[in-house]
Design a protein around this motif. Structure first.
Motif, PDB file in Angstrom:
ATOM      1  N   SER A  91      13.623  62.016  -9.443  1.00 31.01           N
ATOM      2  CA  SER A  91      13.456  60.573  -9.292  1.00 31.01           C
ATOM      3  C   SER A  91      14.656  59.833  -9.862  1.00 31.01           C
ATOM      4  CB  SER A  91      12.199  60.097 -10.045  1.00 31.01           C
ATOM      5  OG  SER A  91      12.232  58.674 -10.220  1.00 31.01           O
ATOM      6  N   GLU A  92      14.946  58.670  -9.301  1.00 28.54           N
ATOM      7  CA  GLU A  92      16.011  57.838  -9.852  1.00 28.54           C
ATOM      8  C   GLU A  92      15.767  57.559 -11.318  1.00 28.54           C
ATOM      9  OE1 GLU A  92      17.355  54.252  -7.699  1.00 28.54           O
ATOM     10  OE2 GLU A  92      17.119  53.172  -9.575  1.00 28.54           O
ATOM     11  N   GLU A  93      14.478  57.489 -11.699  1.00 27.36           N
ATOM     12  CA  GLU A  93      14.145  57.063 -13.070  1.00 27.36           C
ATOM     13  C   GLU A  93      14.096  58.208 -14.071  1.00 27.36           C
ATOM     14  OE1 GLU A  93      14.138  53.424 -11.303  1.00 27.36           O
ATOM     15  OE2 GLU A  93      14.539  54.138 -13.329  1.00 27.36           O
ATOM     16  N   PHE A 114      12.847  60.851  -4.823  1.00 27.41           N
ATOM     17  CA  PHE A 114      12.554  59.450  -4.471  1.00 27.41           C
ATOM     18  C   PHE A 114      13.204  58.450  -5.415  1.00 27.41           C
ATOM     19  CE2 PHE A 114       9.621  59.070  -7.930  1.00 27.41           C
ATOM     20  CZ  PHE A 114       8.777  60.171  -7.931  1.00 27.41           C
ATOM     21  N   ASP A 115      13.393  57.271  -4.848  1.00 28.06           N
ATOM     22  CA  ASP A 115      13.700  56.083  -5.638  1.00 28.06           C
ATOM     23  C   ASP A 115      12.397  55.298  -5.624  1.00 28.06           C
ATOM     24  OD1 ASP A 115      16.067  53.300  -5.284  1.00 28.06           O
ATOM     25  OD2 ASP A 115      14.409  53.686  -6.663  1.00 28.06           O
ATOM     26  N   PRO A 116      11.683  55.234  -6.745  1.00 28.29           N
ATOM     27  CA  PRO A 116      10.342  54.676  -6.714  1.00 28.29           C
ATOM     28  C   PRO A 116      10.298  53.198  -6.344  1.00 28.29           C
ATOM     29  CG  PRO A 116      11.043  55.037  -8.975  1.00 28.29           C
ATOM     30  CD  PRO A 116      12.092  55.639  -8.102  1.00 28.29           C
ATOM     31  N   LEU A 117      11.304  52.447  -6.812  1.00 25.56           N
ATOM     32  CA  LEU A 117      11.317  51.031  -6.472  1.00 25.56           C
ATOM     33  C   LEU A 117      12.760  50.607  -6.265  1.00 25.56           C
ATOM     34  CD1 LEU A 117       8.706  49.472  -6.132  1.00 25.56           C
ATOM     35  CD2 LEU A 117       9.277  48.179  -8.143  1.00 25.56           C
ATOM     36  N   ASP A 118      13.175  50.562  -5.007  1.00 27.34           N
ATOM     37  CA  ASP A 118      14.577  50.264  -4.685  1.00 27.34           C
ATOM     38  C   ASP A 118      14.759  48.751  -4.548  1.00 27.34           C
ATOM     39  OD1 ASP A 118      17.263  50.980  -3.597  1.00 27.34           O
ATOM     40  OD2 ASP A 118      16.435  49.918  -1.876  1.00 27.34           O
ATOM     41  N   GLY A 119      15.811  48.254  -5.185  1.00 25.47           N
ATOM     42  CA  GLY A 119      16.044  46.807  -5.143  1.00 25.47           C
ATOM     43  C   GLY A 119      15.435  46.142  -6.367  1.00 25.47           C
ATOM     44  N   SER A 120      15.543  46.863  -7.495  1.00 24.00           N
ATOM     45  CA  SER A 120      14.876  46.394  -8.731  1.00 24.00           C
ATOM     46  C   SER A 120      15.229  44.962  -9.098  1.00 24.00           C
ATOM     47  CB  SER A 120      15.290  47.283  -9.910  1.00 24.00           C
ATOM     48  OG  SER A 120      15.128  48.623  -9.553  1.00 24.00           O
ATOM     49  N   LEU A 269      25.527  53.607  -4.589  1.00 31.39           N
ATOM     50  CA  LEU A 269      24.239  54.135  -4.150  1.00 31.39           C
ATOM     51  C   LEU A 269      24.184  55.652  -4.295  1.00 31.39           C
ATOM     52  CD1 LEU A 269      23.892  51.676  -1.196  1.00 31.39           C
ATOM     53  CD2 LEU A 269      22.796  51.568  -3.437  1.00 31.39           C
ATOM     54  N   ARG A 270      22.971  56.142  -4.621  1.00 32.14           N
ATOM     55  CA  ARG A 270      22.813  57.566  -4.916  1.00 32.14           C
ATOM     56  C   ARG A 270      22.563  58.341  -3.640  1.00 32.14           C
ATOM     57  NH1 ARG A 270      21.145  54.550  -9.528  1.00 32.14           N
ATOM     58  NH2 ARG A 270      20.444  53.217  -7.829  1.00 32.14           N
ATOM     59  N   LEU A 271      23.226  59.491  -3.545  1.00 31.55           N
ATOM     60  CA  LEU A 271      23.154  60.323  -2.331  1.00 31.55           C
ATOM     61  C   LEU A 271      21.759  60.903  -2.144  1.00 31.55           C
ATOM     62  CD1 LEU A 271      24.693  61.779   0.010  1.00 31.55           C
ATOM     63  CD2 LEU A 271      25.188  63.624  -1.611  1.00 31.55           C
ATOM     64  N   TYR A 273      18.529  60.359  -3.304  1.00 33.91           N
ATOM     65  CA  TYR A 273      17.249  59.674  -3.067  1.00 33.91           C
ATOM     66  C   TYR A 273      17.402  58.270  -2.497  1.00 33.91           C
ATOM     67  CZ  TYR A 273      18.748  58.733  -7.867  1.00 33.91           C
ATOM     68  OH  TYR A 273      19.489  58.445  -8.998  1.00 33.91           O
ATOM     69  N   GLU A 274      18.619  57.894  -2.114  1.00 26.46           N
ATOM     70  CA  GLU A 274      18.780  56.631  -1.382  1.00 26.46           C
ATOM     71  C   GLU A 274      19.487  56.891  -0.054  1.00 26.46           C
ATOM     72  OE1 GLU A 274      20.835  54.593  -4.584  1.00 26.46           O
ATOM     73  OE2 GLU A 274      19.086  53.334  -4.965  1.00 26.46           O
ATOM     74  N   CYS A 275      20.727  57.376  -0.113  1.00 25.93           N
ATOM     75  CA  CYS A 275      21.533  57.473   1.110  1.00 25.93           C
ATOM     76  C   CYS A 275      21.074  58.572   2.062  1.00 25.93           C
ATOM     77  CB  CYS A 275      23.003  57.649   0.734  1.00 25.93           C
ATOM     78  SG  CYS A 275      23.647  56.204  -0.140  1.00 25.93           S
TER      79      CYS A 275
HETATM   80 MG    MG Z   1      17.562  52.300  -5.428  1.00 23.90          MG
END
Ligand code: MG
Ligand code: AHM
Length: 343
Positions: A91-93, A114-120, A269-271, A273-275
């Motif tokens: 996870s991103e977190e 996953f990125d649990p909440l993108d656009g924090s 941006l992270r490869l 869990y985002e890109c």
């Molecule tokens: Mg994100």
């Protein structure tokens, strides 16, 4: 009255399309759908609960974590831990990956990123945010514990990917490699219902999406392409949530750019869990995604969990145009001789 097809019914119906149709992936997708409903419930009333604002901690990428990030992260992790199909989570977190114990001695066959909440940055101002996820088959021996290498796979090895958007309505969009479909949450029945079948991205669109505030920090070839977008009277739309920006582009066409800047020389941006998950979706819908060195995103080797990349993603004709600008305007590296001659 159109026939209502719920996410569960759709996943089960389409299970035969999936070469690993053994039901575990079906279970995983449904578990992610449950987590999305729980997160949606809290996102929609976050202002009433004490889960807004910064949590006064930083994540592995050095971003200040919002309370709702932590809430969403915990819900996704617990839903996946109870699923039995997942043996590991990244996870991103979380700095490191999380091992998920099997149920009844059976280890899961899949890992989920996953990125649990993108656009924090949008959370406290009621602007849309999203969850981005990707699913890989584990590569290590399923009798043993999940390994880091199970996560360090290329985007082209994804078996499924998708995103959830918590916006004017709550939408779950996913693909298992056989096209892209969208499901809108019907709160009256608490089900995601098929609302966007076989999404195809327009070959071009009237929008470009970039943080124009960094314009002067971009390399010349990217500035020339952005100038071209302005000359073509394209409209700038930038929400600050990659999942939301890509969603618009998936339906209306356009291109999203996050080039390298001085602050993020490798891109922000992270490869993992985002890109990769969003590039998987966009390619499945007929679009393209590459980094600013023109490498296909899904082919980029993943060397560590929080690896960053630059990205240009969206309508195929527009990504090709961006590519031609990079080829035409990239400054060749100055040779040593030229450097010495300039002194
Ligand atoms: Mg994100
Ligand atoms: P986050 O996942 O911590 O929210 O960070 C990723 C977000 C993307 O969703 C968005 O496209 C980008 O960061 C916005 O960054 P910036 O504010 O630098 O334009």
């Amino acid at each position: 009255m159109n026939e209502i097809v719920t996410l569960d019914e759709f996943i089960i119906k389409r299970q035969k399309d999936f070469q690993y149709a053994t039901g575990e992936l079906t279970g995983l997708l449904r578990d992610i759908g449950v987590a999305a409903k729980i997160i949606n419930r809290e996102v929609n009333k976050a202002g009433l609960l004490n889960i807004l604002g910064a949590a006064k901690v930083e994540n592995a990428s050095g971003d200040v974590v919002q309370k709702l990030d932590i809430y969403a992260n915990e819900k996704l992790i617990s839903c996946l831990q109870n699923s039995g199909e997942c043996c590991g989570i990244a996870s991103e977190e979380n700095e490191d990956f999380i091992k998920v114990d099997g149920i009844d001695g059976q280890n899961g066959k899949y890992v989920v990123v996953f990125d649990p909440l993108d656009g924090s940055s949008n959370i406290d101002v009621n602007v849309s945010v999203g969850t981005i996820f990707g699913i890989y088959r584990r590569k290590s021996d399923k009798k043993g514990d999940v390994q880091l290498n199970d996560f360090l796979q290329k985007g082209s090895d994804l078996v499924a990917a998708g995103y959830v958007l918590y916006g004017t309505s709550t939408l779950l969009v996913y693909s298992t490699g056989n096209g892209v479909n969208g499901f809108t949450l019907d709160p009256t029945i608490g089900e995601f219902c098929l609302s966007h079948k076989n999404i195809q991205i327009p070959k071009r669109g009237n929008y470009y999406s970039v943080n124009q505030g960094y314009y002067l920090k971009f390399d010349v070839e990217m500035r020339r392409y952005i100038d071209y977008c302005c000359d073509m009277n394209l409209r700038l739309r930038y929400i600050g949530s990659m999942a939301s920006d890509i969603h618009r582009i998936l339906f209306q066409g356009g291109i999203f750019l996050y080039p390298n800047t001085r602050k993020y020389p490798q891109g922000k941006l992270r490869l993992l869990y985002e890109c990769n998950p969003l590039s998987f979706i966009v390619e499945q819908a007929g679009g393209k995604a590459m980094n600013c060195k023109l490498n296909r995103i899904l082919d980029i080797p993943t060397e560590h969990l929080h690896q960053r990349t630059t990205i240009a993603i969206g309508s195929p004709d527009m990504v090709d145009e961006m590519k031609s600008f990079v080829e035409r305007y990239t400054m060749p590296p100055i040779s040593k001789a030229e450097e010495n001659a300039a002194i």
